[in-house]
Scaffold this motif. Structure first.
Motif, short mmCIF file in Angstrom:
data_model
loop_
_atom_site.label_atom_id
_atom_site.label_comp_id
_atom_site.label_asym_id
_atom_site.label_seq_id
_atom_site.Cartn_x
_atom_site.Cartn_y
_atom_site.Cartn_z
N TYR A 60 1.25 5.46 0.42
CA TYR A 60 0.83 4.06 0.31
C TYR A 60 -0.43 3.74 -0.46
CZ TYR A 60 -1.87 0.16 1.76
OH TYR A 60 -2.75 -0.94 1.71
N VAL A 61 -1.34 4.81 -0.75
CA VAL A 61 -2.32 4.97 -1.53
C VAL A 61 -2.10 4.65 -2.95
CG1 VAL A 61 -4.42 6.09 -2.63
CG2 VAL A 61 -3.96 6.17 0.02
N PHE A 62 -1.04 5.69 -3.31
CA PHE A 62 -0.64 5.37 -4.77
C PHE A 62 0.25 4.25 -5.07
CE2 PHE A 62 -1.50 10.08 -4.27
CZ PHE A 62 -2.67 10.02 -5.02
N CYS A 63 0.95 3.70 -4.07
CA CYS A 63 1.69 2.55 -4.17
C CYS A 63 0.94 1.33 -4.45
CB CYS A 63 2.41 2.47 -2.80
SG CYS A 63 3.42 0.85 -2.81
N ALA A 64 -0.16 1.16 -3.69
CA ALA A 64 -1.36 0.19 -3.86
C ALA A 64 -1.93 0.25 -5.24
CB ALA A 64 -2.31 0.37 -2.64
N PHE A 65 -2.43 1.28 -5.47
CA PHE A 65 -3.05 1.51 -6.91
C PHE A 65 -1.98 1.00 -7.94
CE2 PHE A 65 -6.43 4.43 -5.24
CZ PHE A 65 -7.30 3.60 -5.54
N ALA A 66 -0.74 1.39 -7.62
CA ALA A 66 0.25 0.83 -8.64
C ALA A 66 0.31 -0.58 -8.77
CB ALA A 66 1.67 1.23 -8.25
N GLY A 67 0.31 -1.30 -7.72
CA GLY A 67 0.05 -2.70 -7.56
C GLY A 67 -0.86 -3.21 -8.35
N ILE A 68 -2.12 -2.71 -8.00
CA ILE A 68 -3.34 -3.26 -8.42
C ILE A 68 -3.41 -3.04 -10.19
CG2 ILE A 68 -5.79 -2.74 -8.75
CD1 ILE A 68 -5.77 -2.37 -5.49
N LEU A 69 -3.09 -1.86 -10.52
CA LEU A 69 -3.44 -1.43 -11.88
C LEU A 69 -2.38 -1.68 -12.76
CD1 LEU A 69 -5.30 2.01 -11.29
CD2 LEU A 69 -6.40 -0.30 -11.67
N LEU A 70 -1.12 -1.95 -12.18
CA LEU A 70 -0.04 -2.18 -13.23
C LEU A 70 0.49 -3.66 -13.00
CD1 LEU A 70 2.05 1.12 -12.60
CD2 LEU A 70 0.42 0.62 -14.11
N GLY A 71 0.18 -4.30 -12.11
CA GLY A 71 0.61 -5.64 -11.88
C GLY A 71 2.08 -5.58 -11.03
N ARG A 72 2.69 -6.94 -10.90
CA ARG A 72 3.96 -6.77 -9.96
C ARG A 72 4.90 -6.33 -10.70
NH1 ARG A 72 5.39 -13.19 -10.12
NH2 ARG A 72 4.69 -13.29 -12.26
N PHE A 101 1.41 -9.03 -7.66
CA PHE A 101 1.55 -10.53 -7.58
C PHE A 101 0.25 -11.35 -7.14
CE2 PHE A 101 2.63 -14.58 -5.32
CZ PHE A 101 3.29 -15.29 -6.37
N LEU A 102 -0.39 -10.68 -6.00
CA LEU A 102 -1.62 -11.17 -5.82
C LEU A 102 -2.64 -10.97 -6.88
CD1 LEU A 102 -1.26 -10.63 -1.89
CD2 LEU A 102 -1.12 -13.01 -3.02
N ILE A 103 -2.67 -9.63 -7.24
CA ILE A 103 -3.70 -9.31 -8.34
C ILE A 103 -3.63 -10.16 -9.54
CG2 ILE A 103 -4.28 -7.47 -10.02
CD1 ILE A 103 -5.52 -7.03 -7.32
N GLU A 104 -2.52 -10.65 -10.13
CA GLU A 104 -2.45 -11.35 -11.07
C GLU A 104 -2.91 -12.96 -10.96
OE1 GLU A 104 1.91 -11.24 -12.07
OE2 GLU A 104 1.70 -9.11 -12.34
N ARG A 105 -3.27 -13.17 -10.06
CA ARG A 105 -3.92 -14.45 -9.42
C ARG A 105 -5.31 -14.29 -9.28
NH1 ARG A 105 1.12 -14.69 -9.50
NH2 ARG A 105 2.34 -16.43 -9.31
N GLN A 106 -5.89 -13.33 -9.34
CA GLN A 106 -7.31 -12.86 -9.24
C GLN A 106 -8.04 -13.45 -10.24
OE1 GLN A 106 -9.00 -12.36 -6.18
NE2 GLN A 106 -6.84 -12.44 -5.46
N GLU A 107 -9.39 -14.05 -9.91
CA GLU A 107 -10.21 -14.12 -11.31
C GLU A 107 -11.14 -13.12 -11.17
OE1 GLU A 107 -9.92 -16.88 -13.29
OE2 GLU A 107 -8.27 -17.32 -12.40
N LYS A 108 -11.74 -12.77 -10.05
CA LYS A 108 -12.78 -11.55 -9.80
C LYS A 108 -12.02 -10.52 -9.13
CE LYS A 108 -16.00 -14.73 -8.48
NZ LYS A 108 -17.11 -15.47 -7.68
N TYR A 109 -12.74 -9.52 -9.29
CA TYR A 109 -12.19 -8.09 -8.88
C TYR A 109 -13.27 -7.65 -8.10
CZ TYR A 109 -8.53 -9.22 -12.01
OH TYR A 109 -7.32 -9.85 -12.86
N THR A 110 -13.51 -8.11 -7.02
CA THR A 110 -14.39 -7.75 -6.05
C THR A 110 -13.91 -6.97 -4.87
OG1 THR A 110 -14.44 -9.53 -4.65
CG2 THR A 110 -16.10 -9.77 -6.34
N PHE A 111 -14.65 -6.24 -4.18
CA PHE A 111 -14.01 -5.39 -3.11
C PHE A 111 -13.36 -6.35 -2.18
CE2 PHE A 111 -14.51 -4.47 1.69
CZ PHE A 111 -13.72 -3.05 1.63
N PHE A 112 -13.64 -7.54 -1.64
CA PHE A 112 -13.09 -8.39 -0.72
C PHE A 112 -11.89 -8.94 -1.55
CE2 PHE A 112 -17.29 -7.98 1.13
CZ PHE A 112 -16.82 -7.56 2.65
N SER A 113 -11.99 -9.39 -2.53
CA SER A 113 -10.98 -10.09 -3.29
C SER A 113 -9.83 -9.14 -3.38
CB SER A 113 -11.42 -10.83 -4.64
OG SER A 113 -11.65 -9.67 -5.58
#
Length: 190
Positions: free
Chosen positions: A35-47, A97-109
């Motif tokens: 799950y950790v690497f799956c989540a990083f894939a979504g964050i760092l690679l986009g949808r 999908f959600l990362i692509e809509r972020q303006e800031k990349y804070t812990f909470f966002s």
């Protein structure tokens, strides 16, 4: 796809495979770091690329390469935990999908992007676990039993892992942006 994108997709598929073997055994569902690497894939690679990385991982396992916790092959779809692998595909896509809509990349966002992805893993994994155990393996199991095997023992650890992923990503993304590597492959949505 560009060469760099192909490399990133392959890298995150390989990292997810490695995460399968970093595990704590459980009665039905082992605790792994997939799950950790799956989540990083979504964050760092986009949808799009996150989706491809997890499709590649699952596809490699289904053709017979033993990259899943209990091996591989087409019959792995009959293993009760296969639903979690399907959940990883959707998880990386949702997070991206959600990362692509972020303006800031804070812990909470970032955490607000990661937790729905975790929810998707469980929304696919637990019902799949239940169906395979009850109807294919003919085990006398209720849906609550499936939750006891595949949700309750892991949710706290996975939320903690989600927080770690969001924290690490909030520290890494600014460096990647400065170097010009972050969002070169993510298409910003207006």
């Amino acid at each position: 796809m560009k060469t760099r994108e192909l490399i990133l997709v392959g890298l995150f598929a390989a990292l997810t495979a490695i995460g399968a073997f970093i595990q704590i055994p459980g009665p039905v569902v082992p605790f792994t770091l997939q799950y950790v690497f799956c989540a990083f894939a979504g964050i760092l690679l986009g949808r799009r690329l996150g989706l491809y990385s997890q499709l590649l991982y699952v596809g490699i396992g289904l053709i017979g390469v033993p990259v899943f916790t209990k091996g591989g092959g087409p019959t792995y779809v009959l293993i009760p935990t296969f639903g979690y692998l399907l959940g990883f595909i959707l998880c990386a896509t949702v997070i991206g999908f959600l990362i692509e809509r972020q303006e800031k990349y804070t812990f909470f966002s970032l955490l607000k992007c990661v937790l729905p992805g975790l929810g998707v893993v469980y929304m696919v994994g637990v019902p799949y676990l239940y169906v395979i155990l009850k109807y294919y393996l003919s085990k006398p199991i209720s849906f609550n039993n499936a939750m006891q095997f595949g949700f309750y023992p892991f949710i706290i650890q996975d939320i903690v892992l989600s927080c770690i992923v969001a924290l690490v990503a909030s520290r890494v993304i600014p460096s990647l942006k400065r170097a010009g590597y972050f969002q070169a492959h993510i298409k910003k949505v207006a």
